[in-house]
Design a protein around this motif. Structure first.
Motif, PDB file in Angstrom:
ATOM      1  N   THR A  27      -5.673   2.236  -3.847  1.00 41.75           N
ATOM      2  CA  THR A  27      -5.001   2.977  -2.792  1.00 41.75           C
ATOM      3  C   THR A  27      -4.129   4.051  -3.411  1.00 41.75           C
ATOM      4  N   GLY A  29      -0.846   4.874  -2.408  1.00 40.59           N
ATOM      5  CA  GLY A  29       0.555   4.490  -2.505  1.00 40.59           C
ATOM      6  C   GLY A  29       1.525   5.594  -2.149  1.00 40.59           C
ATOM      7  N   ASN A  35      -0.061   3.270   3.341  1.00 41.04           N
ATOM      8  CA  ASN A  35       0.179   2.687   2.024  1.00 41.04           C
ATOM      9  C   ASN A  35       1.342   3.406   1.369  1.00 41.04           C
ATOM     10  N   PHE A  36       2.154   2.665   0.629  1.00 44.16           N
ATOM     11  CA  PHE A  36       3.282   3.254  -0.089  1.00 44.16           C
ATOM     12  C   PHE A  36       3.749   2.264  -1.149  1.00 44.16           C
ATOM     13  N   ILE A  37       4.620   2.729  -2.021  1.00 46.61           N
ATOM     14  CA  ILE A  37       5.210   1.874  -3.046  1.00 46.61           C
ATOM     15  C   ILE A  37       6.608   1.489  -2.585  1.00 46.61           C
ATOM     16  N   GLU A  42       5.922  -2.226  -5.718  1.00 47.22           N
ATOM     17  CA  GLU A  42       4.647  -2.821  -5.344  1.00 47.22           C
ATOM     18  C   GLU A  42       3.985  -2.033  -4.224  1.00 47.22           C
ATOM     19  N   VAL A  43       2.652  -2.098  -4.168  1.00 45.99           N
ATOM     20  CA  VAL A  43       1.913  -1.506  -3.060  1.00 45.99           C
ATOM     21  C   VAL A  43       2.309  -2.225  -1.774  1.00 45.99           C
ATOM     22  N   ASP A  44       2.584  -1.469  -0.739  1.00 43.83           N
ATOM     23  CA  ASP A  44       3.032  -2.030   0.530  1.00 43.83           C
ATOM     24  C   ASP A  44       2.392  -1.226   1.653  1.00 43.83           C
ATOM     25  N   ARG A  48      -2.017  -2.602   2.591  1.00 41.86           N
ATOM     26  CA  ARG A  48      -1.758  -3.717   1.691  1.00 41.86           C
ATOM     27  C   ARG A  48      -1.903  -5.033   2.448  1.00 41.86           C
ATOM     28  N   TRP A  64      -4.581  -4.926  -6.853  1.00 40.52           N
ATOM     29  CA  TRP A  64      -4.369  -3.571  -6.361  1.00 40.52           C
ATOM     30  C   TRP A  64      -4.225  -2.581  -7.513  1.00 40.52           C
ATOM     31  N   VAL A  66      -3.311   1.628  -8.122  1.00 41.61           N
ATOM     32  CA  VAL A  66      -2.808   2.867  -7.525  1.00 41.61           C
ATOM     33  C   VAL A  66      -3.470   4.048  -8.223  1.00 41.61           C
TER      34      VAL A  66
END
Length: 240
Positions: A27, A29, A35-37, A42-44, A48, A64, A66
């Motif tokens: 993803t 991120g 998706n984001f960090i 962490e990927v969130d 996610r 996962w 990035v």
């Protein structure tokens, strides 16, 4: 959400992903709430949570990865990971090169955000993320397209006066506008682009695609996919 320029994509030489112990999910991120960090690094985000649920239902161990948007497809084809789950719109161009699962998100409305409600979105300068369906739409309207590598840069271009407006999904823009304390506003009517968002896989991984397809179908059937969409996106966002 977006489509990717296919130039530079390489032929896939990798063996089937299911021959490995771990299935690697890639993803960007950088596109909340898809998706984001998070603050823990962490990927969130929606994808996610969805990806973890799909892996559990499919009986797969997943990890996962990035990857920047502009190389996310070539790196799939090169075998650096096995699945793209990054707000990727299913398009005819990409469908000819890779496989997709069924959509896990319906086509989402997109639109413009600007510093003023009378911003010139038809003939002015509009920013969009490079290599996306949104950039393609801006180019087709006749406005001057200003492309950036990341979503954040497209918004900053408006704040810095480089662009009259930014064009992206409402799911991305609405929280930014809401948090701007009146600095930014949505301009114009929503625009529906694309055929929905799906997981992208190499054509050689048909068995893996089928397992994720089955898991997506099950989540649609029991309502849990709509539950995740309702959790992560505005109340008026499309559902299945």
């Amino acid at each position: 959400m977006r489509t990717l320029t296919l130039a530079g994509a390489v032929a896939c030489l990798a063996t089937g992903a299911l021959a490995q112990e771990v299935v690697r999910l890639a993803t960007e991120g950088a596109y909340p709430p898809y998706n984001f960090i998070n603050d823990q690094g962490e990927v969130d985000g929606f994808e996610r949570e969805l990806g973890d649920a799909l892996c559990a239902r499919a009986g797969l161990t997943c990890e996962w990865v990035v990857n920047q948007w502009d190389s996310i497809l070539p790196n799939l084809l090169g075998g650096n990971y096995d699945v793209i789950i990054a707000g990727m719109n299913i398009t005819n161009e990409r469908d000819a090169l890779i496989d997709f699962t069924q959509p896990y998100m319906p086509p989402a409305p997109a639109g413009y955000a600007a510093l003023s409600g009378d911003a010139d979105i038809a003939g002015g300068t509009v920013s969009a993320q490079a290599g996306t369906v949104h950039a393609g739409h801006v180019a087709d309207t006749g406005a001057t397209l200003l492309e950036f590598a990341t979503p954040e840069e497209t918004v900053q271009a408006v704040r810095d006066g480089e662009a009259d407006a930014v064009f992206a999904t409402h799911d991305f823009l609405l929280p930014i506008v809401a948090a701007s304390d009146g600095e930014m506003t949505i301009v114009g009517e929503p625009v529906i682009i694309g055929r929905g968002v799906g997981m992208g896989l190499r054509e050689s991984d048909a068995e893996l695609r089928d397992r994720f397809d089955t898991a997506i179908a099950a989540m649609k059937e029991d309502g849990s996919l709509n539950g995740l969409l309702a959790k992560w996106f505005p109340d008026n966002s499309p559902q299945f």
